[in-house]
Design an enzyme around this catalytic site. Structure first.
Site, PDB file in Angstrom:
ATOM      1  N   ARG A  57       0.853  -1.200   0.000  1.00 54.80           N
ATOM      2  CA  ARG A  57       0.000   0.000   0.000  1.00 54.80           C
ATOM      3  C   ARG A  57       0.882   1.240   0.000  1.00 54.80           C
ATOM      4  NH1 ARG A  57      -3.981  -0.430   4.691  1.00 54.80           N
ATOM      5  NH2 ARG A  57      -5.050  -1.933   3.371  1.00 54.80           N
ATOM      6  N   ARG A 166      -4.769   2.238  18.159  1.00 50.09           N
ATOM      7  CA  ARG A 166      -5.555   1.662  17.058  1.00 50.09           C
ATOM      8  C   ARG A 166      -5.290   2.500  15.824  1.00 50.09           C
ATOM      9  NH1 ARG A 166      -8.118  -1.414  14.299  1.00 50.09           N
ATOM     10  NH2 ARG A 166     -10.090  -2.472  14.780  1.00 50.09           N
ATOM     11  N   LYS A 167      -5.878   2.116  14.687  1.00 46.84           N
ATOM     12  CA  LYS A 167      -5.673   2.923  13.479  1.00 46.84           C
ATOM     13  C   LYS A 167      -6.289   4.308  13.655  1.00 46.84           C
ATOM     14  CE  LYS A 167      -9.717   1.658  10.688  1.00 46.84           C
ATOM     15  NZ  LYS A 167     -10.152   1.060   9.442  1.00 46.84           N
ATOM     16  N   GLY A 423     -17.451  -5.994   1.237  1.00 52.94           N
ATOM     17  CA  GLY A 423     -17.511  -7.452   1.168  1.00 52.94           C
ATOM     18  C   GLY A 423     -17.750  -8.144   2.498  1.00 52.94           C
ATOM     19  N   CYS A 428     -15.254  -1.527   4.649  1.00 51.76           N
ATOM     20  CA  CYS A 428     -14.230  -0.680   4.023  1.00 51.76           C
ATOM     21  C   CYS A 428     -14.736   0.035   2.768  1.00 51.76           C
ATOM     22  CB  CYS A 428     -12.994  -1.501   3.663  1.00 51.76           C
ATOM     23  SG  CYS A 428     -12.377  -2.505   5.007  1.00 51.76           S
ATOM     24  N   GLY A 429     -15.805  -0.445   2.175  1.00 49.60           N
ATOM     25  CA  GLY A 429     -16.344   0.200   0.969  1.00 49.60           C
ATOM     26  C   GLY A 429     -17.269   1.361   1.299  1.00 49.60           C
TER      27      GLY A 429
END
Ligand code: HEM
Ligand code: SF4
Length: 517
Positions: A57, A166-167, A423, A428-429
């Site tokens: 990435r 965390r992120k 999905g 994430c989408g």
């Protein structure tokens, strides 16, 4: 301590960089278990779907790329990544099928053109997203790209920021048109104006604690702080460091900044930020965001007379290495050699003179990456899905395209509809913020288990953000052209959104906001 906390405590993720040349020499088997996870700090992600291979990435702050960078990425994808390039909804790029042997060469080649992969996964500050039409669109209050660059320079490669609980997602935009779904970021700087005496100062209001995952959607709340562009990166940093030092570090699904805010309340959090920066912060200014949002697909006039930016649809964000090489050529030939990736997984070529538009729009590449796509393709976004993601429940990208093409035949002339696919429940989408959100699941048809989706309707970004509501459950994907035709043709998305707003508790962001058109 949970497993990830132990991993970080034993060795900083950045330190695996020193081991990469050895791992590349000795091969996959030589990578120690913890380091396989630490490689994610270097943007190198092992993938079960591509056995023995990695996804890489690339960090692309604010989505801004040069022709040299696109050529480097396209060339690397062709040589080492089976020609595949995914543009993500954080304005980044993902390469596939990468061998550990090739990672050092890839990192060097990227560095040559000013790109890094650092801190793009795990408990780091992810790519800073921002309006890709900064400096071009007449609809911006201020060009915020310098703030995104300044903040990125502060934390990339800096160990003070590599062991967050965390992120951490940050969006910084000076535009009024809400293309960066600010409300789901951990920090969002959104355009605002503060009156001080006779002067009007342009800057940002600070929103905090938005999220899409970890227990679901939460709209970022106002910190009641106005920041000037010159201090914005410092304030973002202070917020991150308060989270680093006070955020929970036990149950991974209850750690995002939102949880600290819910525990402390915005006022206490604000005080902690003030203590860290050592001064009082100004109260929020007047929110300059409009109610609408934009997607940047098409030809748009820039604020510079005679120039245009051309937004091209990259269907579900999937491009080829060759397409990137050609994009690089077009950006140099018709523009100034710059391209910008968008959070809708598309690409913009800025600075195209009026006189060259006709020739540019006749280029063969623009038959595949269209500036004038049909409505059902225009707002299409898809996460990775089962092809490369081991959490996926269903295939997404190819299904999304298949369904969109079928819908195009059924409703060719429809207006733009934002259809987003995730999905699995990780989301994430961004299916929660779409007109039509599709969330992967499985169902039985005639005793056979098949790919299916739950269907959501009425999500919206912006100051009047709303989360889509589930309207249909477990719809087999094969039935989608038929089911979605009705929604696309007759869906009253705005009316649904108005009703959702009545039902969902008023968001703290929307409070005090007056619609300006
Ligand atoms: C527990 C929660 C989550 C998990 C386990 C998760 C997992 C993943 C994985 C495995 C990928 C990479 C798939 C690939 O190989 O392409 C990915 C990508 C991505 N995810 Fe998630 N995700 C989570 C939540 C979210 C949420 C809530 C969002 C925000 C809507 C999000 C946004 C993204 C984005 C934008 C990417 C593309 C890469 C990037 O540019 O950062 N994820 N996620
Ligand atoms: S939503 Fe699920 S399937 Fe899609 S990329 Fe995220 S984790 Fe993978």
């Amino acid at each position: 301590m949970n497993k990830i906390e132990e991993l970080k405590a034993r060795k900083d993720g950045l330190d695996v960089g020193a081991d990469i040349p050895r791992y590349a020499r000795l091969g996959l088997e030589s990578i120690e278990e913890g380091d396989l996870d630490r490689l994610k700090w270097w943007g190198v992600f092992i993938r079960k779907q591509t056995p023995g291979h990695f996804m890489m990435r690339l960090r692309i702050p604010n989505g801004v790329t040069t022709a040299d960078q696109l050529r480097a990425i396209g060339g690397l994808a062709n040589r080492m990544g089976r020609g595949l390039v995914d543009i993500t909804t954080r304005q980044q790029v993902q390469l596939r099928w990468i061998r550990i042997q090739d990672v050092p060469e890839i990192l060097d080649r990227l560095l040559d053109v000013g790109l890094v992969t650092l801190q793009t996964g795990m408990d780091n500050i992810r790519n800073i997203i921002g309006c890709p039409a900064f400096g071009l669109t007449p609809n911006e209050v201020l060009d915020a790209s310098a703030v995104a660059r300044a903040f990125t320079a502060m934390f990339v490669g800096n160990k003070a920021y590599t062991n967050l609980p965390r992120k951490f997602n940050v969006g910084i935009t000076g535009c009024r048109e809400n293309c960066t779904h600010s409300e789901t970021q951990d920090i969002a700087l959104v355009p605002a104006v503060k009156t001080s005496g006779l002067d009007e100062v342009k800057g940002f209001n600070v929103l905090v604690g938005g999220k899409n995952g970890s227990g679901g959607y939460r709209v970022a709340s106002s910190l009641d702080v106005f920041v000037r562009p010159g201090e914005a990166a410092e304030i973002c940093s202070a917020i991150v460091l308060v989270f680093r030092d006070h955020g929970a570090r036990d149950a991974r699904n209850k750690i995002r900044l939102a949880f600290l805010l819910d525990e402390w309340g915005e006022a206490r959090f604000r005080e902690a930020v003030e203590t860290r920066v050592g001064r009082r912060l100004e109260t929020a200014g007047a929110d300059q965001r409009l109610a609408r949002s934009t997607d940047h697909v098409g030809v748009f006039r820039q604020k510079q007379p005679g120039l245009n930016y051309v937004g091209l649809l990259v269907p579900v964000g999937r491009a080829t290495g060759d397409q990137l090489l050609e994009l690089a050529r077009l950006s140099e030939h018709y523009g100034t050699g710059e391209s910008r990736l968008t959070v809708d997984q598309n690409v913009i070529i800025p600075n195209v003179p009026d006189a060259r538009l006709g020739q540019m729009t006749a280029e063969p590449l623009l038959k595949a990456l269209r500036y004038d796509p049909p409505g059902v393709l225009r707002g299409l976004v898809s996460c990775t899905g089962v092809e490369f993601c081991n959490l996926a429940v269903i295939e997404t990208k190819s299904r999304a395209l298949e369904v969109a093409r079928a819908l195009e035949r059924k409703v060719p002339a429809t207006k733009a509809v934002r259809i987003h696919w995730s999905g699995c429940p990780a989301g994430c989408g961004n299916h929660t913020v779409a007109d039509i959100g599709l969330l992967g699941t499985r169902t039985k048809v005639d005793g056979k288990v098949v790919d299916a989706v739950d269907i959501f309707m009425g999500g919206a970004a912006g100051p009047q953000a709303s989360q889509g509501v589930k309207v249909l459950e477990s719809v087999p994907c094969d039935e989608l052209p038929r089911v979605l035709e009705g929604l696309v043709r007759f869906g009253e998305f705005d009316r649904v959104r108005r009703q959702i707003r009545l039902l969902q508790p008023a968001s703290p962001v929307a409070a005090g906001f007056t619609v300006q058109e």
